[in-house]
Write a protein that holds these residues in place. Structure first.
Motif, short mmCIF file in Angstrom:
data_model
loop_
_atom_site.label_atom_id
_atom_site.label_comp_id
_atom_site.label_asym_id
_atom_site.label_seq_id
_atom_site.Cartn_x
_atom_site.Cartn_y
_atom_site.Cartn_z
N MET A 1 0.83 -1.21 0.00
CA MET A 1 0.00 0.00 0.00
C MET A 1 0.87 1.26 0.00
N PHE A 2 1.97 1.24 0.75
CA PHE A 2 2.80 2.44 0.88
C PHE A 2 4.08 2.40 0.02
N GLU A 3 4.28 1.29 -0.68
CA GLU A 3 5.55 1.13 -1.40
C GLU A 3 5.76 2.23 -2.44
N GLN A 4 4.69 2.56 -3.19
CA GLN A 4 4.82 3.59 -4.22
C GLN A 4 5.12 4.96 -3.60
N THR A 5 4.54 5.21 -2.43
CA THR A 5 4.82 6.47 -1.73
C THR A 5 6.30 6.56 -1.38
N PHE A 6 6.87 5.47 -0.88
CA PHE A 6 8.31 5.45 -0.57
C PHE A 6 9.14 5.67 -1.82
N ASN A 7 8.75 5.04 -2.93
CA ASN A 7 9.48 5.22 -4.18
C ASN A 7 9.43 6.68 -4.64
N ASN A 8 8.24 7.29 -4.53
CA ASN A 8 8.09 8.70 -4.92
C ASN A 8 8.96 9.60 -4.05
N GLN A 151 -1.98 -1.74 13.22
CA GLN A 151 -0.82 -2.63 13.27
C GLN A 151 -0.38 -3.04 11.87
N GLN A 152 -1.34 -3.22 10.96
CA GLN A 152 -1.01 -3.58 9.60
C GLN A 152 -0.22 -2.47 8.91
N GLU A 153 -0.64 -1.22 9.15
CA GLU A 153 0.08 -0.09 8.56
C GLU A 153 1.50 0.02 9.12
N HIS A 155 3.25 -2.41 10.35
CA HIS A 155 4.01 -3.55 9.86
C HIS A 155 4.53 -3.28 8.45
N GLU A 156 3.66 -2.76 7.59
CA GLU A 156 4.10 -2.48 6.21
C GLU A 156 5.17 -1.40 6.19
N LEU A 157 5.00 -0.37 7.00
CA LEU A 157 6.00 0.69 7.06
C LEU A 157 7.33 0.17 7.61
N SER A 158 7.28 -0.73 8.59
CA SER A 158 8.52 -1.27 9.14
C SER A 158 9.26 -2.09 8.10
#
Length: 484
Positions: A1-8, A151-153, A155-158
């Protein structure tokens, strides 16, 4: 969910003048992530207080909260570009007002174990390196897309943050100091078996990989009570780190894994005299990969009974003395430690064998640590009783390890399984303490289960063989000439 945000976000950072390495990108991402996390945390606490009919005092003053300067919103929740600082105005606010305000928390905090003190420490060590207020504005808007509320958010961010740390390690230069392969850490933890109620310590914590993995391991062992959760959050994980960037990354990494107020201290661990360590300062479990190859000054060496300039050897002395009686240690060290003939190496091996039960040595192949040209071993020991026998395991993944082919959990599966019963195999064997030379205390890895290599020939034998071949070649040439 957040991977594209990190790439940007990374793309924005790459375009910013002066930010050129993965270390730079991780540093700048960290301070923005921390402030966004802090804002989400405060809003969550404020809502809980409101539902319980109680007041909530915000840690951050209103004009410095995320929503006031980083991401102002309209009543409908959409981004308010009209009131958002940008360009030179944003840079001036961040550099001249926000950063000094945040740094001041260190002086204003009542105690060092509070989140207020951590805020001050972090921003005492890190600052915005943005030169363009427009790039900073773009970066802040991407960070604002991230959420820390479930917790899911988290976890993904970690996982995304761990990926950034991994890239930082693979990038070379100083990045490798902050990254130990997570499969190796997980195997070390499975052997050390930290339990809830025990204190886990890393005095050279880097990015806090050992502490984060230990938290995940302990959290997943059983159904946790409210008391268990509080114990994990507040009095289980302890670390020290000398370098500013690593210190900040460690705090952010633990926060993303779920430890809200990490017990990480920014200090040079080796500046402490090990003879001053008291029982209250000791831990049940030590997990570490201390830096090696460094040369410490004479005044630092005076803090240790065994004087040496080798950083890793000083850390090993510190870890031995930091364990409680019955405490367990798992420490990565250069494999040359097992056989070096210098006085410090010999004396340290003797101390380890006499004060601890060195029950296991894991021999890691070259390429385990990407970008590092040295071979390593992991020492597993228990404080308080001398070594009677040591079980060795020679890790052999069956392939060359490297950046595109790193160590994985399956590579270490057999090691963990065999360790449970100290079983012998083609890759494992046991060395009795009585077999160790009591002068050199040599602990070299010599697998007795492998076929013996043919002994090397003496130089005179090699020269005789060369002469014989020369004579034979001369005879062949003579025969050819006669035929012609």
């Amino acid at each position: 969910m957040f991977e594209q945000t990190f790439n940007n976000l990374d793309n924005v950072l790459r375009q910013e003048a002066g930010l050129t390495t993965e270390l730079d990108y991780t540093e700048q991402t960290s301070w923005m992530l921390f402030l966004k996390y802090l804002d989400d945390l405060e809003n969550e606490r404020s809502l809980e207080a409101q539902l319980n009919g109680k007041p909530y005092d915000f840690i951050i003053e209103e004009q410095f909260r995320w929503a006031a300067w980083a991401a102002p919103k309209k009543p409908d929740g959409s981004f308010d570009h009209d009131n958002a600082l940008a360009g030179p105005d944003l840079l001036e606010f961040v550099d001249d007002e926000l950063m000094p305000y945040l740094t001041g928390f260190k002086q204003r905090a009542d105690r060092s174990d509070t989140i207020e003190y951590k805020i001050g420490e972090i921003f005492d060590e890190i600052e915005s390196e943005f030169k363009s207020g427009y790039s900073l504005r773009e970066a802040l808007e991407y960070v604002d897309e991230l959420r820390f509320q479930s917790q899911q958010e988290k976890h993904e961010l970690s996982e995304l943050y761990e990926a950034k740390i991994s890239k930082m390690g693979n990038a070379g230069r100083n990045g490798g100091e902050y990254y130990t392969p997570r499969p190796l850490i997980r195997a070390m933890i499975q052997v050390a078996k930290p339990q809830i109620g025990e204190k886990v310590y890393d005095g050279a914590c880097g990015s806090a990989g050992f502490l984060c993995e230990a938290y995940d391991y302990m959290k997943g062992q059983s159904e946790l009570t409210t008391t268990d959760v509080h114990t994990l959050q507040t009095r289980t994980f302890y670390g020290k780190e000398k370098k500013s960037l690593a210190y900040v990354i460690a705090i952010m990494n633990l926060i993303l894994h779920g430890v809200d107020a990490p017990n990480i201290i920014h200090t040079n661990t080796l500046s402490e005299n090990v003879l001053d360590i008291q029982e209250k300062d000791r831990y049940e479990v030590v997990l570490a990969n201390p830096p090696f190859g460094g040369k410490e000054r004479n005044e630092v060496q005076q803090n240790f009974p065994i004087k040496t300039g080798e950083t890793a050897f000083l850390f090993l002395q510190h870890f031995i003395r930091s364990l409680k009686a019955g405490g367990r240690g798992a420490v990565v060290i250069k494999n040359t430690f097992l056989s070096n003939s210098d006085n410090a190496s010999r004396a340290l091996r003797q101390e380890l064998l006499e004060t601890c039960n060195l029950h296991t040595v894991l021999d890691c192949p070259g390429g385990t640590f990407i970008g590092a040209g040295v071979k390593t071993v992991v020492l597993f020991f228990e404080k308080g009783a001398p070594t009677r026998k040591t079980w060795y395991y020679q890790l052999n993944p069956g392939r060359n390890l490297g950046k595109t082919n790193p160590l994985n959990d399956n590579d270490l599966k057999e090691f963990v399984e065999l360790h449970a019963s100290f079983s012998d195999s083609e890759q494992s064997w046991t060395l009795e303490a009585g077999e160790i030379d009591q002068t050199s205390f040599d602990l070299s890895v010599k697998n007795p289960n492998l076929p013996e290599e043919a002994p090397l020939r003496e130089p005179i034998e090699i020269l005789d063989a060369i002469a014989a071949l020369d004579k034979e070649a001369a005879g062949v040439l003579t025969g050819i000439r006669e035929m012609l």
